[in-house]
Enzyme design. Structure first.
Site, PDB file in Angstrom:
ATOM      1  N   GLU A   1      -3.370  -7.959   0.306  1.00 44.81           N
ATOM      2  CA  GLU A   1      -2.345  -8.766   0.976  1.00 44.81           C
ATOM      3  C   GLU A   1      -2.688 -10.250   0.953  1.00 44.81           C
ATOM      4  OE1 GLU A   1      -0.195  -6.717   1.316  1.00 44.81           O
ATOM      5  OE2 GLU A   1      -0.964  -4.841   2.104  1.00 44.81           O
TER       6      GLU A   1
ATOM      7  N   ASP B   1       3.775  -8.115  -7.615  1.00 45.84           N
ATOM      8  CA  ASP B   1       3.450  -6.699  -7.682  1.00 45.84           C
ATOM      9  C   ASP B   1       3.861  -6.164  -9.047  1.00 45.84           C
ATOM     10  OD1 ASP B   1       2.445  -6.492  -5.091  1.00 45.84           O
ATOM     11  OD2 ASP B   1       4.405  -6.025  -4.237  1.00 45.84           O
TER      12      ASP B   1
END
Length: 496
Positions: A187, A326
């Site tokens: 993250e 991502d």
């Protein structure tokens, strides 16, 4: 050809541990969709570049917990079955859909599934590690690793944080022959002082989000007094593709991710419009989507060149742009994503941009002055609220109590499978995915259930250990059969 500067594409590949934990709509289905629609086409793209002699094409982050799933015999068999089922569903749709454009789409899906099966059978038969190792050994990519189960590191006790990182690096080294030099910090979570852990474990570079550097992302920066470099994600460029509110995948011509033909499970519609209800969306047209891909590849190339020219004017030398996403965006969430990736990675060098990896950017001299980083992440608000907010305070408190109980377990000098599984369940409980899914209301019930399942299993094993009950061995063995991720994990590295 002019030297406009350097561009680094960083792809972050991650899913939480999913085998044996449900199928549809969240669970193993999530893994096999990403495998079929993102991992297979992205790796195929990299193979094409390798055959052309290209090097340093992009930086690929693969979390240890994802790599473990892509090597897992159970998951490999199940994914093969899923690909065959995809082909059968396409065949079914071809017999059911009456409109010619939809019949053509079903035929294209059938061919795509067949191609995926052929690639899976020939290149992935022995798992992901041999495929990935060929990419790293040839220099087509730079690999980033990370902590074992992708925990939000700032919320971990220091001992647990160091163990999770060491376990993840060791697991990558086991699969690929050596540990990676860089990591994708889960993250992009950072707390001051974490660079010392990185340096101690041989990590030389990691990613933060742009605001952690106040947007000054034109070069890598040493963190504090360490030799560890941080790279900042350039949001001005990155958000051109995907942001919390906009980006290319929302174009009317692209395949709509959310609209299903429920009998077949295929997606026959294009976006059409942001406020168009599913039953009114127009059929997907690959020709229109291809035009949009070319348009957006040109736009992105122009955006990168303009950004690099502005950085040169500001700093008096060629700059660096780091765009990070991502991996699952490309193909899974955005059907046309892999085609767009290839178009961009071919167009940028033609526009005078040096396409390279994070390692290549360092070699090219894109390193600035040391910086003291604030606490940060790439989540909402660029702080820790997604993983440490009021909505997930129960998960945070339970995680803290679990870590304290874990660290209080008496050590033993020998390898103990019960303690190994105890640590394994703890790491699975502490995955950052559960809090993210709850905060974002994305399969929140599944996330809470997963956190509770692993937390309860940890508590059960801990109680059996305290009681010195003989059944602890059989129970640990049964749990390992379901959640045996990181088979070389040795609890003695933590319980000392």
């Amino acid at each position: 050809m002019s030297d406009e500067g350097s561009f680094c594409l960083v792809l972050h590949s991650h899913l939480p541990w999913l085998p044996h934990h449900g199928t549809w709509p969240v669970g193993e289905e999530w893994l096999y969709q990403a495998w079929a629609h993102s991992y297979l086409p992205v790796i195929e793209l990299l193979h094409r570049f390798a055959e052309e002699g290209r090097r340093d094409v992009l930086t690929l982050g693969v979390t240890p917990v994802l790599a473990a799933q892509l090597d897992d015999p159970y998951a490999l068999r199940a994914c093969h079955d899923w690909l065959g089922n995809w082909q059968l569903r396409a065949q079914f749709a071809a017999g059911q859909w009456e409109e010619p454009v939809l019949r053509d789409l079903a035929a294209a899906e059938f061919r795509a599934a067949g191609h995926a099966l052929e690639r899976f059978d020939t290149r992935w038969r022995h798992g992901f590690s041999p495929v990935l190792r060929s990419m790293t050994d040839s220099g087509v990519i730079e690999l980033l690793g990370g902590p074992a189960t992708h925990p939000f590191q700032p919320l971990l006790r220091p001992e647990v944080r160091r163990f999770a990182l060491r376990t993840g690096l060791d697991d990558t080294a086991l699969r690929l022959g050596r540990a990676p030099d860089g990591i994708w910090a889960p993250e992009c979570g950072y707390a001051p002082g974490m660079e010392a852990d990185y340096q101690a474990e041989g990590v030389r570079r990691f990613l933060v989000d742009g605001p952690a550097l106040h947007g000054d992302t034109h070069a890598a920066r040493p963190v504090g007094s360490s030799d560890v470099l941080c790279f900042g994600r350039d949001l001005e460029v990155t958000y051109r593709v995907w942001s919390p509110k906009a980006g290319y995948p929302g174009d009317a011509a692209y395949r709509d991710f959310h609209t299903f033909d429920h009998p077949s499970g295929l997606k026959p519609s294009r976006v059409t419009g942001k406020h168009v209800p599913p039953h009114e969306k127009k059929p997907y047209d690959p020709a229109l989507a291809a035009i949009a891909v070319r348009r957006h590849a040109r736009d992105f190339t122009d955006t990168v060149v303009a950004r690099l020219r502005s950085l040169r004017e500001r700093h008096g030398r060629p700059g660096l742009v780091v765009a990070a996403y991502d991996t699952e965006l490309f193909g899974h969430w955005w059907h046309e994503g892999p085609a767009w990736l290839e178009a961009v990675l071919r167009a940028l060098p033609e526009a005078g941009v040096r396409v390279t990896t994070l390692r290549g950017a360092i070699e090219a001299g894109h390193v600035g002055d040391p910086v003291d980083l604030p606490a940060s992440s790439w989540g909402s608000g660029k702080d820790w609220r997604v993983w440490d907010g009021e909505q997930v305070s129960d998960l945070v408190n339970a995680g803290a109590a679990l870590q304290d109980e874990l660290l209080a377990v008496p050590p033993v000098p020998y390898r103990d499978p019960v303690r190994d599984q105890l640590v394994r369940e703890a790491l699975l409980t502490l995955s950052s995915d559960w809090a993210f899914m709850v905060t974002k209301d994305s399969a929140a019930d599944y996330a809470r259930r997963r956190a509770k399942v692993h937390g309860d299993r940890f508590a059960e094993l801990a109680a059996l250990l305290r009681a010195d009950h003989r059944s602890r061995f059989s129970r640990a063995e049964a749990l390992r059969a379901e959640d045996g991720v990181f088979g070389r994990l040795d609890a003695r590295g933590l319980l000392v």
